[in-house]
Design an enzyme around this catalytic site. Structure first.
Site, short mmCIF file in Angstrom:
data_model
loop_
_atom_site.label_atom_id
_atom_site.label_comp_id
_atom_site.label_asym_id
_atom_site.label_seq_id
_atom_site.Cartn_x
_atom_site.Cartn_y
_atom_site.Cartn_z
N LYS A 118 24.25 -4.44 6.17
CA LYS A 118 24.37 -5.85 6.60
C LYS A 118 25.65 -6.50 6.09
O LYS A 118 26.26 -7.32 6.77
CB LYS A 118 23.14 -6.65 6.13
CG LYS A 118 21.81 -6.10 6.63
CD LYS A 118 21.74 -5.99 8.12
CE LYS A 118 20.45 -5.35 8.61
NZ LYS A 118 20.48 -5.05 10.05
N LYS A 203 25.81 -18.85 1.54
CA LYS A 203 25.38 -20.24 1.42
C LYS A 203 24.00 -20.33 2.08
O LYS A 203 23.78 -19.75 3.15
CB LYS A 203 26.38 -21.15 2.18
CG LYS A 203 26.02 -22.62 2.17
CD LYS A 203 26.32 -23.21 0.84
CE LYS A 203 25.80 -24.65 0.73
NZ LYS A 203 25.50 -24.99 -0.68
N ASN A 292 21.17 -5.99 15.49
CA ASN A 292 20.12 -4.96 15.63
C ASN A 292 20.51 -4.00 16.74
O ASN A 292 20.89 -4.42 17.83
CB ASN A 292 18.78 -5.61 15.96
CG ASN A 292 18.40 -6.63 14.91
OD1 ASN A 292 18.63 -6.41 13.72
ND2 ASN A 292 17.85 -7.75 15.33
N ARG A 294 18.72 -1.84 18.48
CA ARG A 294 17.54 -1.32 19.21
C ARG A 294 17.14 -2.30 20.29
O ARG A 294 17.61 -3.44 20.30
CB ARG A 294 16.39 -1.16 18.21
CG ARG A 294 15.94 -2.52 17.69
CD ARG A 294 14.77 -2.46 16.70
NE ARG A 294 14.28 -3.79 16.42
CZ ARG A 294 14.77 -4.61 15.48
NH1 ARG A 294 15.78 -4.19 14.72
NH2 ARG A 294 14.30 -5.81 15.30
N VAL A 297 11.13 -6.23 20.43
CA VAL A 297 9.81 -6.59 20.98
C VAL A 297 9.99 -7.65 22.06
O VAL A 297 9.45 -7.55 23.17
CB VAL A 297 8.90 -7.15 19.85
CG1 VAL A 297 7.62 -7.72 20.43
CG2 VAL A 297 8.59 -6.07 18.81
C1 MV4 Z 1 19.15 -16.98 6.05
C2 MV4 Z 1 18.43 -18.21 5.95
C3 MV4 Z 1 19.09 -19.29 5.36
N1 MV4 Z 1 20.35 -19.16 4.88
N2 MV4 Z 1 20.39 -16.88 5.56
C4 MV4 Z 1 17.68 -13.58 7.64
C5 MV4 Z 1 16.85 -12.57 8.38
C6 MV4 Z 1 16.09 -13.43 9.30
N3 MV4 Z 1 14.92 -12.80 9.86
C7 MV4 Z 1 15.72 -14.60 8.45
N4 MV4 Z 1 16.88 -14.83 7.68
C8 MV4 Z 1 17.33 -15.96 7.11
N5 MV4 Z 1 18.58 -15.89 6.62
C9 MV4 Z 1 20.98 -17.96 4.97
N6 MV4 Z 1 22.23 -17.84 4.47
C10 MV4 Z 1 17.11 -18.28 6.44
C11 MV4 Z 1 16.55 -17.16 6.99
C12 MV4 Z 1 15.16 -17.27 7.37
C13 MV4 Z 1 14.77 -17.46 8.67
C14 MV4 Z 1 15.74 -17.52 9.67
C15 MV4 Z 1 15.30 -17.69 10.97
C16 MV4 Z 1 13.94 -17.79 11.27
C17 MV4 Z 1 13.00 -17.72 10.27
C18 MV4 Z 1 13.40 -17.56 8.95
C19 MV4 Z 1 12.45 -17.51 7.95
C20 MV4 Z 1 12.86 -17.36 6.69
C21 MV4 Z 1 14.22 -17.22 6.39
#
Ligand code: MV4
Length: 446
Positions: A118, A203, A292, A294, A297
């Site tokens: 990543k 951040k 990603n 792939r 879903v």
């Molecule tokens: C983040 C974030 C806030 N700030 N990165 C990364 C993988 C993805 N599935 C969720 N991720 C996040 N990365 C930074 N710098 C918040 C999330 C996140 C999130 C993002 C979109 C939808 C749901 C989420 C649930 C938890 C955290």
């Protein structure tokens, strides 16, 4: 046009059925592989041939590369479709397929490996001008550098495992006094979970929307995008509802995100179906987070909006065909609701067992992708998703009305499911207004 004679589907459940359906329509023979727990599964019934590859647990069957390769060689399959999950993003599997002379329907192993790292993927995107979340230059080597970089970024920051993804190996740090312990703990967790301790820092974006762009690249250097999917409604990083178009972006932002996704994919000569994941903040700024390699879903949402079969596109591209460059023609609004055998009244805990009565909804604009049937026994070994309800409407309001109607018809007895949860969300004002963010489920449905 050369196509494949026979495709082995290295997967199970609804996605295996999904792939078999398209292969049949293309006149391509199909081979199913199944574990002992899946001998009565529909993908076994509908495939032209089926090979038992091992006992119930995934590591001895659906993840067992030698068994899957043997099944391909015994049956004479000339291509393998990995679906999603299992070996879909396993670079070693992709490599072994091509060295065995079997076409892996997806990107090559180097691409899978690069996008699976990543921190490297992020640096690659940043180099060609794709907006990324402000943060470290790649991996952060130790706690001292973590403290320094976090200080420069400004708290709160997000620690992320480079070998993680999809929410795995992430940790928020709110102030400097926490960074050292958090960094060591997160790195140790990453080492044991992914076999790689590498961490990078970003951040923290407060309450973002998760908006991803579907792309497709062929073997002739062409890359197009098929629009976005808003996957913000998640519970512990498990997506529950996906939709397109997204109410989080304007047409201008959509164009910019599509262009950024294509720019990033072109910079790595991407081949096959891919998804470029972004976060969108409250000011509609978008930031690349992951790519990603792939089919996902929720690919169905993109299919309904564009009236295209993405699995067919994957097979054509893998066989060397050129992509139609005007494939992105969005019409209407589409939701996908994931129906899991889980109990929303009990913290969504899994609810395996026998389906005693099943009635699927139907009618115009209502699609069910599922492998279950009356009296099907849901095994406890695999993930809990048993169906996807996909609903298309003229616009978001119409799609919501149609989804409510479809859920009234949808009956599953004998196991608990997420159907009642989806019906509640469809009545929720924040959802109906489209002003939700990633905290929606935690805040609305403790
Ligand atoms: C983040 C974030 C806030 N700030 N990165 C990364 C993988 C993805 N599935 C969720 N991720 C996040 N990365 C930074 N710098 C918040 C999330 C996140 C999130 C993002 C979109 C939808 C749901 C989420 C649930 C938890 C955290």
């Amino acid at each position: 046009m050369f196509l494949f004679k026979k495709i082995l589907i290295a997967n199970r459940g609804e996605i295996a059925l999904r792939i078999i359906r398209t292969c049949k329509e293309m006149g391509i023979a199909t081979v199913a592989v199944y574990s002992e727990a899946d001998q009565d599964s529909l993908h076994v019934v509908f495939a032209d041939e089926a090979v038992c590859i091992g006992p119930s647990n995934s590591k001895d069957s659906y993840l067992k590369i030698p068994s899957i390769l043997s099944a391909a060689q015994i049956t004479g399959a000339d291509a393998i479709h990995p679906g999603y999950g299992f070996l879909a993003e396993n670079a070693e599997f992709s490599e072994i397929c091509s060295s065995a002379g079997i076409k892996f329907i997806g990107p090559d192993s180097e691409m899978i490996r690069n996008m699976g790292d990543k921190a490297f993927a992020k640096e690659t995107m940043k180099k060609v001008g794709v907006p990324v979340v402000p943060g470290s230059e790649g991996v952060v080597a130790n706690t001292e550098l973590a403290r320094k970089v976090a200080g420069e970024i400004g708290y709160p920051v997000m620690l992320k495992a480079s070998a993680g993804g999809g929410g795995k190996g992430m940790r928020i740090v709110h102030k400097e006094s926490e960074i050292e312990n958090a960094f060591l703990a997160a790195s140790n967790e990453a080492a044991s979970a992914f076999g790689c301790p590498d961490m990078y820092i970003e951040k923290f974006i407060e309450n973002p929307r998760h908006v991803e762009i579907q792309i497709m690249g062929d073997q002739h250097g062409n890359i197009i995008h098929y629009g976005e999917r808003d996957c913000t409604i998640q519970r512990r990083h498990q997506k529950l509802i996906e939709e397109s178009p997204s109410s989080a972006i304007t047409e201008e932002v959509r164009q910019a995100m599509g262009a950024a996704a294509i720019l990033g994919a072109k910079s790595v000569n991407y081949e096959g179906a891919g998804t470029v994941e972004f976060l969108v903040d409250k000011d509609k700024n978008f930031y690349f987070i992951e790519m990603n390699t792939r089919i996902q879903v929720e690919h169905t949402v993109t299919e309904m909006i564009n009236n295209i079969d993405l699995i067919e596109q994957q097979i054509l591209v893998a066989a060397g065909e050129k992509i139609e460059l005007d494939g992105y023609r969005p019409v209407g609004h589409c939701f996908e609701f994931r129906i899991n055998a889980e109990d929303p009244e009990n913290n969504f805990r899994p609810s395996p067992g026998t389906i005693e009565y099943l009635h699927f909804p139907g009618g115009f604009g209502v699609r069910i992708d599922s492998h279950v049937y009356n009296e099907y026994v849901i095994p406890p070994y695999y993930d809990s998703m048993i169906a996807k309800l996909i609903v298309w409407g003229r616009d978001r309001k119409h799609a919501i009305q149609r989804a409510k109607r479809a859920f009234e018809e949808f009956t599953i007895e004998g196991v608990k499911t997420t159907i009642p949860f989806h019906q509640k969300v469809l009545e929720n004002e924040i959802f109906i207004e489209g002003v939700f963010d990633t905290s929606f489920i935690d805040k609305q449905y403790k």
